[in-house]
Design a protein around this motif. Structure first.
Motif, PDB file in Angstrom:
ATOM      1  N   SER A  43      72.448  58.870 -12.399  1.00  0.00           N
ATOM      2  CA  SER A  43      72.041  58.805 -13.803  1.00  0.00           C
ATOM      3  C   SER A  43      73.111  59.452 -14.668  1.00  0.00           C
ATOM      4  N   ASN A  52      71.822  55.709 -18.463  1.00  0.00           N
ATOM      5  CA  ASN A  52      72.156  54.702 -17.464  1.00  0.00           C
ATOM      6  C   ASN A  52      71.720  55.191 -16.091  1.00  0.00           C
ATOM      7  N   ALA A  54      72.063  53.763 -11.933  1.00  0.00           N
ATOM      8  CA  ALA A  54      72.550  52.698 -11.052  1.00  0.00           C
ATOM      9  C   ALA A  54      72.768  53.230  -9.639  1.00  0.00           C
ATOM     10  N   GLU A 108      65.671  47.504  -8.812  1.00  0.00           N
ATOM     11  CA  GLU A 108      65.582  47.021 -10.196  1.00  0.00           C
ATOM     12  C   GLU A 108      66.726  47.565 -11.047  1.00  0.00           C
ATOM     13  N   THR A 109      67.141  48.787 -10.776  1.00  0.00           N
ATOM     14  CA  THR A 109      68.204  49.379 -11.593  1.00  0.00           C
ATOM     15  C   THR A 109      69.582  48.828 -11.258  1.00  0.00           C
ATOM     16  N   SER A 110      69.672  47.973 -10.243  1.00  0.00           N
ATOM     17  CA  SER A 110      70.957  47.334  -9.939  1.00  0.00           C
ATOM     18  C   SER A 110      71.190  46.089 -10.791  1.00  0.00           C
ATOM     19  N   LEU A 113      72.560  44.812 -17.065  1.00  0.00           N
ATOM     20  CA  LEU A 113      71.909  44.924 -18.369  1.00  0.00           C
ATOM     21  C   LEU A 113      72.949  45.123 -19.470  1.00  0.00           C
ATOM     22  N   SER A 118      68.664  50.789 -21.296  1.00  0.00           N
ATOM     23  CA  SER A 118      68.581  51.769 -20.230  1.00  0.00           C
ATOM     24  C   SER A 118      67.858  51.213 -19.007  1.00  0.00           C
ATOM     25  N   GLU A 119      68.428  51.458 -17.838  1.00  0.00           N
ATOM     26  CA  GLU A 119      67.786  51.057 -16.590  1.00  0.00           C
ATOM     27  C   GLU A 119      66.514  51.857 -16.322  1.00  0.00           C
ATOM     28  N   HIS A 122      64.049  49.751 -18.097  1.00  0.00           N
ATOM     29  CA  HIS A 122      63.950  48.443 -17.433  1.00  0.00           C
ATOM     30  C   HIS A 122      63.107  48.531 -16.166  1.00  0.00           C
ATOM     31  N   ALA A 123      63.256  49.613 -15.411  1.00  0.00           N
ATOM     32  CA  ALA A 123      62.537  49.775 -14.145  1.00  0.00           C
ATOM     33  C   ALA A 123      61.242  50.558 -14.301  1.00  0.00           C
TER      34      ALA A 123
END
Length: 209
Positions: A43, A52, A54, A108-110, A113, A118-119, A122-123
């Motif tokens: 993060s 972020n 990933a 999901e964070t892969s 975007l 922000s992941e 998103h997740a």
């Protein structure tokens, strides 16, 4: 026929790769053979304030004294990915451990975007405040390492990101008598493609003197 499946005691032929004559990338070979790999779920916070998150499976300990962790994102065609760029610009990041309960969210964070999305959102992941750095942790992560940037090193088409650990969060669920307990960490390891591994099957070997 011998035990290794060959006749007359000769070993069965395998696949030989001469790298100098190999036209395509060795990514599949490397990522399939160097397994399982722990996952750095990193993060960061951009200079614009976007969080972020990933996953990176080229990840290991680089040094114990000082405590340095290393992960190695493959560069985008136009340069650094969001994570190493944010680490470079702000000098801070958090490496969260991926355990089985977070495997789906990690995947999901892969997703690719827009830079302003922000992941975490998103997740559907909650943020937790960090102690020594600005980027948030993943709330509920069993282990999280808050890091300051030690160095960025260009290696071919990748960038090695080295971070010095400044603060460690350990959930009660992964400690026994005040010490981290590897038997309680159900970490997820990366294999290749869409395959992952669990760490529930463990065995012990005594190291020789």
């Amino acid at each position: 026929m011998t035990d290794n499946g060959s006749e007359n005691g000769e070993r069965a032929e395998g696949l030989e790769i001469d790298v100098d004559d190999h036209d395509s990338s060795l990514y599949r070979v490397l990522s399939s053979a160097v397994v399982p790999r722990p996952i750095a779920w990193v993060s960061t916070r951009s200079e614009e304030g976007v969080d972020n998150l990933a996953p990176y499976s080229f990840f290991t300990v680089a040094s114990v004294e000082p405590p340095i962790l290393l992960f190695a994102p493959v560069d985008d065609t136009d340069g650094l990915k969001d994570t190493p760029r944010n680490a470079r610009d702000t000098g801070e990041f958090v490496i969260n451990l991926v355990t089985e309960e977070f495997a789906e969210a990690m995947n999901e964070t892969s997703a690719t975007l827009p830079v302003d999305e922000s992941e975490f959102d998103h997740a559907g992941l909650e943020r937790a405040d960090s102690t020594a750095v600005d980027p948030p942790r993943v709330a509920g992560a069993a282990v999280a390492f808050e890091c300051t940037l030690h160095d960025l090193v260009d290696v071919g088409g990748s960038t090695l990101v080295l971070g010095e650990v400044r603060h460690v969060h350990l959930a009660d669920s992964v400690t026994t008598d005040g010490t981290i307990d590897v038997a309680e960490i159900d970490a997820v390891g990366r294999l290749t493609g869409s395959f992952y591994a669990r760490t529930e099957d463990r065995f012990s070997l005594e190291r020789p003197p």
